[in-house]
Design a protein around this motif. Structure first.
Motif, PDB file in Angstrom:
ATOM      1  N   ALA A  41       0.828  -1.204   0.000  1.00 26.91           N
ATOM      2  CA  ALA A  41       0.000   0.000   0.000  1.00 26.91           C
ATOM      3  C   ALA A  41       0.861   1.251   0.000  1.00 26.91           C
ATOM      4  O   ALA A  41       0.643   2.179  -0.785  1.00 26.91           O
ATOM      5  CB  ALA A  41      -0.926  -0.024   1.216  1.00 26.91           C
TER       6      ALA A  41
ATOM      7  N   MET B 258      -1.266   3.430   8.677  1.00 23.99           N
ATOM      8  CA  MET B 258      -1.537   2.232   7.889  1.00 23.99           C
ATOM      9  C   MET B 258      -0.735   1.029   8.371  1.00 23.99           C
ATOM     10  O   MET B 258      -1.173  -0.113   8.243  1.00 23.99           O
ATOM     11  CB  MET B 258      -1.199   2.518   6.433  1.00 23.99           C
ATOM     12  CG  MET B 258      -2.015   1.727   5.461  1.00 23.99           C
ATOM     13  SD  MET B 258      -2.034   2.583   3.874  1.00 23.99           S
ATOM     14  CE  MET B 258      -0.315   2.536   3.451  1.00 23.99           C
TER      15      MET B 258
ATOM     16  N   MET C 222      -0.659  -8.718   6.990  1.00 22.27           N
ATOM     17  CA  MET C 222      -0.837  -9.878   6.116  1.00 22.27           C
ATOM     18  C   MET C 222       0.307  -9.935   5.118  1.00 22.27           C
ATOM     19  O   MET C 222       0.800  -8.910   4.666  1.00 22.27           O
ATOM     20  CB  MET C 222      -2.162  -9.774   5.381  1.00 22.27           C
ATOM     21  CG  MET C 222      -3.331 -10.196   6.239  1.00 22.27           C
ATOM     22  SD  MET C 222      -4.767 -10.467   5.197  1.00 22.27           S
ATOM     23  CE  MET C 222      -5.813 -11.346   6.354  1.00 22.27           C
ATOM     24  N   ILE C 223       0.694 -11.135   4.785  1.00 21.19           N
ATOM     25  CA  ILE C 223       1.801 -11.305   3.845  1.00 21.19           C
ATOM     26  C   ILE C 223       1.218 -11.868   2.561  1.00 21.19           C
ATOM     27  O   ILE C 223       0.503 -12.865   2.590  1.00 21.19           O
ATOM     28  CB  ILE C 223       2.862 -12.248   4.424  1.00 21.19           C
ATOM     29  CG1 ILE C 223       3.391 -11.650   5.737  1.00 21.19           C
ATOM     30  CG2 ILE C 223       3.990 -12.458   3.441  1.00 21.19           C
ATOM     31  CD1 ILE C 223       4.410 -12.516   6.430  1.00 21.19           C
ATOM     32  N   VAL C 224       1.521 -11.211   1.467  1.00 25.76           N
ATOM     33  CA  VAL C 224       0.933 -11.634   0.202  1.00 25.76           C
ATOM     34  C   VAL C 224       2.010 -12.016  -0.794  1.00 25.76           C
ATOM     35  O   VAL C 224       3.194 -11.728  -0.621  1.00 25.76           O
ATOM     36  CB  VAL C 224       0.040 -10.535  -0.410  1.00 25.76           C
ATOM     37  CG1 VAL C 224      -1.120 -10.189   0.528  1.00 25.76           C
ATOM     38  CG2 VAL C 224       0.850  -9.294  -0.757  1.00 25.76           C
ATOM     39  N   THR C 225       1.568 -12.655  -1.844  1.00 30.67           N
ATOM     40  CA  THR C 225       2.454 -13.186  -2.871  1.00 30.67           C
ATOM     41  C   THR C 225       1.690 -13.106  -4.187  1.00 30.67           C
ATOM     42  O   THR C 225       0.458 -13.070  -4.171  1.00 30.67           O
ATOM     43  CB  THR C 225       2.853 -14.629  -2.487  1.00 30.67           C
ATOM     44  OG1 THR C 225       3.960 -15.038  -3.265  1.00 30.67           O
ATOM     45  CG2 THR C 225       1.725 -15.614  -2.691  1.00 30.67           C
TER      46      THR C 225
ATOM     47  N   LYS D  36      -0.284 -14.003  -7.536  1.00 30.25           N
ATOM     48  CA  LYS D  36      -1.142 -15.127  -7.918  1.00 30.25           C
ATOM     49  C   LYS D  36      -0.366 -16.231  -8.647  1.00 30.25           C
ATOM     50  O   LYS D  36      -0.666 -17.418  -8.501  1.00 30.25           O
ATOM     51  CB  LYS D  36      -2.240 -14.585  -8.845  1.00 30.25           C
ATOM     52  CG  LYS D  36      -3.254 -15.602  -9.273  1.00 30.25           C
ATOM     53  CD  LYS D  36      -4.316 -14.976 -10.170  1.00 30.25           C
ATOM     54  CE  LYS D  36      -3.793 -14.700 -11.562  1.00 30.25           C
ATOM     55  NZ  LYS D  36      -4.578 -15.384 -12.636  1.00 30.25           N
TER      56      LYS D  36
ATOM     57  N   LEU E 146      -8.420  -8.096   1.372  1.00 34.56           N
ATOM     58  CA  LEU E 146      -7.604  -9.240   1.776  1.00 34.56           C
ATOM     59  C   LEU E 146      -8.250 -10.012   2.913  1.00 34.56           C
ATOM     60  O   LEU E 146      -8.152 -11.232   3.002  1.00 34.56           O
ATOM     61  CB  LEU E 146      -6.241  -8.748   2.279  1.00 34.56           C
ATOM     62  CG  LEU E 146      -5.027  -9.002   1.424  1.00 34.56           C
ATOM     63  CD1 LEU E 146      -3.794  -8.561   2.164  1.00 34.56           C
ATOM     64  CD2 LEU E 146      -4.897 -10.474   1.031  1.00 34.56           C
ATOM     65  N   GLU E 147      -8.945  -9.268   3.798  1.00 38.21           N
ATOM     66  CA  GLU E 147      -9.529  -9.938   4.948  1.00 38.21           C
ATOM     67  C   GLU E 147     -10.652 -10.898   4.570  1.00 38.21           C
ATOM     68  O   GLU E 147     -10.979 -11.801   5.308  1.00 38.21           O
ATOM     69  CB  GLU E 147     -10.069  -8.910   5.941  1.00 38.21           C
ATOM     70  CG  GLU E 147      -8.960  -8.229   6.706  1.00 38.21           C
ATOM     71  CD  GLU E 147      -9.355  -6.824   7.113  1.00 38.21           C
ATOM     72  OE1 GLU E 147     -10.279  -6.713   7.946  1.00 38.21           O
ATOM     73  OE2 GLU E 147      -8.745  -5.856   6.600  1.00 38.21           O
TER      74      GLU E 147
ATOM     75  N   VAL F 156      -6.162  -3.639  -2.205  1.00 34.21           N
ATOM     76  CA  VAL F 156      -5.518  -3.841  -0.904  1.00 34.21           C
ATOM     77  C   VAL F 156      -5.100  -2.487  -0.335  1.00 34.21           C
ATOM     78  O   VAL F 156      -5.386  -2.143   0.813  1.00 34.21           O
ATOM     79  CB  VAL F 156      -4.249  -4.720  -1.036  1.00 34.21           C
ATOM     80  CG1 VAL F 156      -3.460  -4.739   0.270  1.00 34.21           C
ATOM     81  CG2 VAL F 156      -4.616  -6.135  -1.449  1.00 34.21           C
ATOM     82  N   ALA F 157      -4.435  -1.697  -1.171  1.00 35.00           N
ATOM     83  CA  ALA F 157      -3.927  -0.406  -0.723  1.00 35.00           C
ATOM     84  C   ALA F 157      -5.082   0.515  -0.330  1.00 35.00           C
ATOM     85  O   ALA F 157      -5.067   1.151   0.726  1.00 35.00           O
ATOM     86  CB  ALA F 157      -3.089   0.223  -1.832  1.00 35.00           C
TER      87      ALA F 157
ATOM     88  N   LEU G 189      -6.527  -0.546   3.060  1.00 35.80           N
ATOM     89  CA  LEU G 189      -5.677  -0.207   4.200  1.00 35.80           C
ATOM     90  C   LEU G 189      -5.722   1.298   4.448  1.00 35.80           C
ATOM     91  O   LEU G 189      -5.788   1.750   5.589  1.00 35.80           O
ATOM     92  CB  LEU G 189      -4.242  -0.675   3.945  1.00 35.80           C
ATOM     93  CG  LEU G 189      -4.024  -2.188   4.033  1.00 35.80           C
ATOM     94  CD1 LEU G 189      -2.565  -2.521   3.689  1.00 35.80           C
ATOM     95  CD2 LEU G 189      -4.340  -2.710   5.433  1.00 35.80           C
TER      96      LEU G 189
ATOM     97  N   ILE H 194      -2.075  -9.031  -9.063  1.00 39.09           N
ATOM     98  CA  ILE H 194      -3.065  -9.772  -8.284  1.00 39.09           C
ATOM     99  C   ILE H 194      -2.322 -10.574  -7.243  1.00 39.09           C
ATOM    100  O   ILE H 194      -1.386 -11.301  -7.568  1.00 39.09           O
ATOM    101  CB  ILE H 194      -3.894 -10.693  -9.197  1.00 39.09           C
ATOM    102  CG1 ILE H 194      -4.603  -9.837 -10.253  1.00 39.09           C
ATOM    103  CG2 ILE H 194      -4.900 -11.493  -8.399  1.00 39.09           C
ATOM    104  CD1 ILE H 194      -5.419 -10.647 -11.234  1.00 39.09           C
ATOM    105  N   VAL H 195      -2.732 -10.429  -5.991  1.00 40.21           N
ATOM    106  CA  VAL H 195      -1.996 -11.097  -4.925  1.00 40.21           C
ATOM    107  C   VAL H 195      -2.899 -12.061  -4.168  1.00 40.21           C
ATOM    108  O   VAL H 195      -4.126 -12.038  -4.302  1.00 40.21           O
ATOM    109  CB  VAL H 195      -1.384 -10.085  -3.938  1.00 40.21           C
ATOM    110  CG1 VAL H 195      -0.396  -9.176  -4.643  1.00 40.21           C
ATOM    111  CG2 VAL H 195      -2.456  -9.298  -3.224  1.00 40.21           C
ATOM    112  N   THR H 196      -2.266 -12.891  -3.393  1.00 43.41           N
ATOM    113  CA  THR H 196      -2.957 -13.928  -2.651  1.00 43.41           C
ATOM    114  C   THR H 196      -2.165 -14.111  -1.356  1.00 43.41           C
ATOM    115  O   THR H 196      -0.984 -13.779  -1.313  1.00 43.41           O
ATOM    116  CB  THR H 196      -3.012 -15.206  -3.524  1.00 43.41           C
ATOM    117  OG1 THR H 196      -3.939 -16.111  -2.988  1.00 43.41           O
ATOM    118  CG2 THR H 196      -1.656 -15.892  -3.644  1.00 43.41           C
ATOM    119  N   PRO H 197      -2.818 -14.583  -0.286  1.00 41.73           N
ATOM    120  CA  PRO H 197      -2.056 -14.731   0.965  1.00 41.73           C
ATOM    121  C   PRO H 197      -0.948 -15.762   0.814  1.00 41.73           C
ATOM    122  O   PRO H 197      -1.083 -16.731   0.059  1.00 41.73           O
ATOM    123  CB  PRO H 197      -3.096 -15.227   1.967  1.00 41.73           C
ATOM    124  CG  PRO H 197      -4.423 -14.957   1.349  1.00 41.73           C
ATOM    125  CD  PRO H 197      -4.229 -14.977  -0.117  1.00 41.73           C
TER     126      PRO H 197
END
Lengths: 306, 306, 306, 306
Positions: A230, A258, A266-269, A271, D179-180, D229-230, D233, D267-270
Motif C-alpha cells: 500500500a 496504515m 498480512m503477507i501476500v504473494t 497469484k 484481503l480480509e 488492498v492499498a 488499508l 493480483i496477490v494472494t495470501p
C-alpha cells in the motif's frame, strides 16, 4: 526501519549514509547488478543488516518465459558465486534449501535442492573415472521448525560437523518492500542468514560464526507485507499526481497509521507464485550447477540432471 | 536365503529352527499379530536378521477403505510401539522418515513425517499452558543419498547428537517376497535399521550402537522382486494342480534358473501404489500420534493436525 | 489369447498367420520400428485387435537418461504421426489424455496434455501475427469414470461435436505382457481406442465410428499382470536351462494353473514409475510438438512451452 | 465500479439503492449469512451483477483449524444449496470445478471435484443394492483455456447435452476487494457464472441460458488486486486517524491515481494459499456431500470417500 530482507531496499530507504557503499552496473544486456557493501557498525545500524557484501541481480523480465534472459541471470549469478566463494569451491560444497516445501512461496530452497546436480556420493563411493569437471556438491532441505519440531540450525550444524564442507550456500525465500521486486531480483550475500530473516522465522543464524565455514546466502523476494504494498502504491501515485504541499504531512500521518491498520501485517504473494518458484528455482540451480562444477554449460548441466 | 526385509517371511522360509521363536495371535477382529524373536547368533544366521523382536501386524483388507479396520491396525500398532519403547516415551522422540518423496513406493517415510503431530518446538518455545497429554515429538525426513549426496546416517547422527532424544523411530518402505503382503502388513522391530535394508540402499545402520539411543524400525512392504512374484505364483499354482512327483526336481531347476533370468531383478509395486502409500502413511501416523501422546484418540489427534 | 494392449506382443504370440503382416526395421541408431498390419477379419480374430496399422517404436535404453536417444525416439514417433495423420494435420488437432492423474502409472495421458504446446485459442482470439509454423492444437484430459462419474467417451464426443477437429490423438497407458517392455516401447495405431483397453476400463470406443474423425491412439506399456510376469520369467528360465522334454507338459499345466492362482490378476508397475511417466510424457509431448507444428525443432518447442 | 466478484462487496460500495435487497443474519454461532437480492435492471446496473440471489456465508475464523466452525460453515452452505436447488436435487447433479490445478489460488474448483463423492456411474452400471440415500452426482474439472485451447463453456455444454443433468453447480476461485475476506467468505448464487468472472478470464457464461438447466455458482475469494488492498488499508487508517477534513479531497485524488499506478493491477494472494485452498475445498466438498446425498453426516460422507 522498513521490513525487508533486501539490503538494496534498506539502503535506498536509508539514503546516502557513511559506512555503506552502493555500486550499480549492467552486467549483461537487461541484467543489472547492485552491490551494497556494509563497511562498519555505523552501516550496520543504518541498514539493519550485518557487515558484508550484498549483491542483487535484477532483470525486469526475469522468469517470464525469456529463456535467454533467464540464462543470462544464471550466468551473472554464477559469477558472483565464484567471486564470493573463491577457493572454497575446491572442497565439498553444501547447498542448504531453507523453507517449507508445502507452502508455495516458501518452497524455493527445497526446489533448488531438487535441481542441483549432487556429486558428493559419487566422489565418495565411485571416484574412479569420474568426470574431472565435477565439483563435490551435496544438498539438504532440512524442513521448518513448525513441521519438524527441530531448528534448521540444529540440523545444519550437525551435518556440517560431520561432512566438514568448505562452503555452505543457503537458499531462501525473502520478504521485500515492493511487489515489483518479486520475480525480478535475486540477492546473494557473503554474510550468511540472520535469525528471523526469510519467510519462516529462523531462530538461529547460519553463518561463519555458528557453522565454522563461510556461508553464502542466496535469496529471492517472493512475498511482500500488505502494508508496504500500500505504501509503495501510494508513493507511486503521489509522484504522478500534482499534490498540494500542505496535505503531505496529513498523508504521511495516514501512511504511518496504515502500518497498524487491520490487515497490514498480512503477507501476500503474486497469484502466479507456483510458476515463479519453478522458474526461479531453475535459474538458481543453473547458476549453482555452472559455478560449483567446472567448465560446464547450462545445457550440459541440465543433461546431467536427467 | 530369500530376499525379504520381513523377518516373518524369512522365518517361514527357514522353517522350525533353534534360536528363533514365532508366536501368532489375533489381537483385534481381522488383525493378526506375528512375533518373531531372534534369540541368538544361531537364529541370526538362519533368518539373516539381527537379534531382537520383530512384530508384524497383518490385516487382509488393510488400506482398502474399511476405516474401522484401519483404525484397529493403528491401535494394534500403537500398542506394540508402547511395549517396545517403554519409558523412552517420556523423553523426546525423533521420528525419522527414510526414503525419497519423489519415488512413490519409497515415499512412505516422508509421508508419515508430514502427518505426525510434532510438538518439540512448543515444549521448547511456548511451554506455558501446553496440553499435558502432549508428548515431546519431532520428525525429520533426511532424503536419500542419490539426491542429497549425504548418507542418511550422517544427517540422523548429527541431529541425534544435538537433540539427544530418548528414542528414535525410523519409518521405511520394505521389500517383500510376496505381492499379497504389500498392503496387508506392517512390521515393527526393536533392532533399528540394518545397512542395505529397505528400498534405498542405506550404507549405515541406524541402531542403538550407531545412535546411542534405542531405535524402533517401522516398515511396510511396498515393493517385490519380479523373480519372487514368479516363484510365489508358481508355488501357489503347484499347490493347486495335481503335479507328477517326478517333475518336481525339474521344476525346481527352472525356479532356480529364474532367479538369474533377464528381468528377474526388476522391482515392482502394485499399480495402486499412490493410494496405498497415502493410506498406510495415515495408519502409521495415527498409531504414532496415539502412542507418542497420552490419552489421545485417533480423532482428537487428527483434529490437532488440521 | 494373452492379455496385452500391444498388437506386436499379440502377433508374436500368435505366430505366422494369414491376415497379419509384420515388418521390422531400425529407423534410427538404437531405435527399432515394428509395424503390424491387420488386414482383415481373420487377422482381427487371430490377434484380438481391430483392423488397422499398429506401429511400435522401441529402444532398449528409452527414458533412462540418454537425452539423444530419447530425442531420436521423439523424431521417429513424430514421423509415424505425420504418416498416419496425413492431411488431417492441417486442421484442428485435439489431443486427448486418457487416465487418472492421481494414479501414477495411469497418469501418462494427463501428463502429456500438460506438456503439449496448445495454440487453438491463439488462432481463435489473437490470430494476427501468429507464428506461421504453429499448427492448431488443443488438449483435454477428461478424467476417469470412477472419479467423474462420466464416461470419457461422453466428454470427448461432446467436445468433438463442438470443436469439430480434423484429428483426435488419444494418449493412454497400456498393459503389456512383459516387464521389459515397460519403458522401452511406444505404440501408435490408426484404429482409435477400443473399449476396455488401457489401464482404466473404458466402456466406449474412441474411434472414427464414434467420433466421426480419424483417431490415432498413442500408448505406452506401463503396467503388467503379475501372472504374465511369472510366465515370462519361467519361459526365459526354461530357454536357458537344459530341461527334460518329458516334464514340459507338466510345466505347461503349472503355467496354465498360474493364471488362476491367487495374486495372478494383480497389476504391477516398476518401482521407478514416477520417473518413467515423467520421461515418457516428455518424449511423447516432444513428438507431438514437432509433428503438429511445422518446421519446429524439439528445442524450439520446449522454449515455447516455458 | 470496483473490481470484485462478490455481490456483497459491490452492494456495500453502492450503498442503499433501489432494486437491491440486503439481509444479514447469524445462522450458526460464529457464522454469518448475507443475502443480496438483485431484483431488476436498476439493481443490476448499480451492482454490476446479474439479477438473482447472492448469499455469502462468513466466518472470521474459517479455515484456520477450528474443525467445528468449519463444519458449521459446511452445514450452513449445504442449507443454501438445498434452498436454491429445490427439486433439481432429485436428478443428476453435475459439479463443475473451474480453474487451473497448477495455479494454487485458481485450483479450488478442481480440488473440490477431487473430494466430491461421485455416484452417477454406480447408478448407471451397478444400481442394484445401492444405498438409497445416495444422490446421483458427477463432477468434471474441464481445465482452462490457456492450457487446453478449449473454452470451459465448450466442454461443459458438450457434457451437459449428453448427460442431461437437472442441475449444474460451478465452483470457482473469486477476486475480492479486501484481503480480509480471503479465507472468511463463501458465496453462492443462483445466477450461474458470468463471462470474465473468477480468476481465469472465462469468455462464455455458464448459466441457465447457455446450458438449459439451473446453474448454482459457488465461489470463494482467494485473490485481491494490489490496488484495492492499498485502498482498503488507507481507508482503515483514515478511519482510525484524526484527519483534517481539508485534506480529504487531496487524499481522494491520490487514491484515484493509485488505480493506475505501476503495480496496481498485480493480483496477490495470501502467503498461506496452499493451506487455504485445501481447507476451503474440504469445507465445500463436505457441504456438497451432505446436500447432494440424503440424510448423510459429514463424517459418513468422509468415510465413503476413503
Amino acid at each position: 526501519m522498513i521490513r525487508t530482507d533486501l539490503a538494496m531496499e534498506a539502503a535506498q530507504a536509508a539514503g546516502n549514509i557513511p559506512g555503506v557503499e552502493v555500486l550499480n552496473d549492467e552486467v549483461m544486456p537487461g541484467v543489472n547488478r547492485s552491490r551494497v557493501t556494509i563497511l562498519n557498525q555505523e552501516g550496520e545500524k543504518a541498514i539493519g543488516k550485518k557487515k558484508g557484501i550484498y549483491v542483487t541481480i535484477e532483470a525486469q523480465q526475469l522468469a517470464r518465459g525469456d529463456a535467454e534472459l533467464d540464462e543470462h541471470c544464471s550466468i551473472a549469478l554464477a559469477n558472483e558465486i565464484r567471486n564470493m566463494a573463491g577457493d572454497a569451491l575446491s572442497g565439498v560444497v553444501l547447498v542448504v534449501g531453507l523453507g517449507n516445501r508445502m507452502v508455495t512461496p516458501d518452497a524455493l530452497g527445497p526446489a533448488v535442492c531438487d535441481a542441483v546436480f549432487v556429486t558428493r556420493h559419487v566422489h565418495e563411493y565411485a571416484p574412479e573415472g569420474i568426470d574431472e569437471r565435477l565439483g563435490n556438491v551435496s544438498a539438504i532441505a532440512p524442513g521448518v521448525l513448525g513441521i519438524t519440531g527441530i531448528e534448521t540450525g540444529e540440523v545444519v550444524e550437525g551435518v556440517v560437523e560431520r561432512m566438514k564442507p568448505s562452503l555452505v550456500i543457503a537458499v531462501d525465500s525473502l520478504a521485500s518492500r515492493s511487489l515489483e521486486r518479486v520475480r525480478t531480483t535475486i540477492q546473494i550475500a557473503n554474510t550468511g542468514i540472520a535469525p528471523g530473516a526469510g519467510i519462516g522465522n529462523k531462530r538461529k543464524a547460519l553463518d561463519q560464526e555458528t557453522l565454522g565455514v563461510p556461508v553464502l546466502a542466496l535469496g529471492v523476494p517472493l512475498v511482500v507485507y500488505a502494508a508496504t504494498v500500500a505504501q509503495d502504491l501510494m508513493e507511486n501515485a503521489m509522484n504522478k499526481t500534482p499534490t498540494d504541499v500542505n496535505i503531505r504531512p496529513g498523508v504521511q500521518n495516514i501512511l504511518d497509521a496504515m502500518m497498524d491498520a487491520e490487515g497490514a501485517d498480512m503477507i501476500v504473494t503474486p497469484k502466479e507464485i507456483d510458476k515463479v518458484v519453478d522458474d526461479v528455482a531453475r535459474i538458481i540451480a543453473d547458476a549453482l550447477n555452472i559455478s560449483l562444477h567446472k567448465n560446464m554449460t547450462i545445457e550440459e548441466a541440465r543433461r546431467y540432471m536427467h
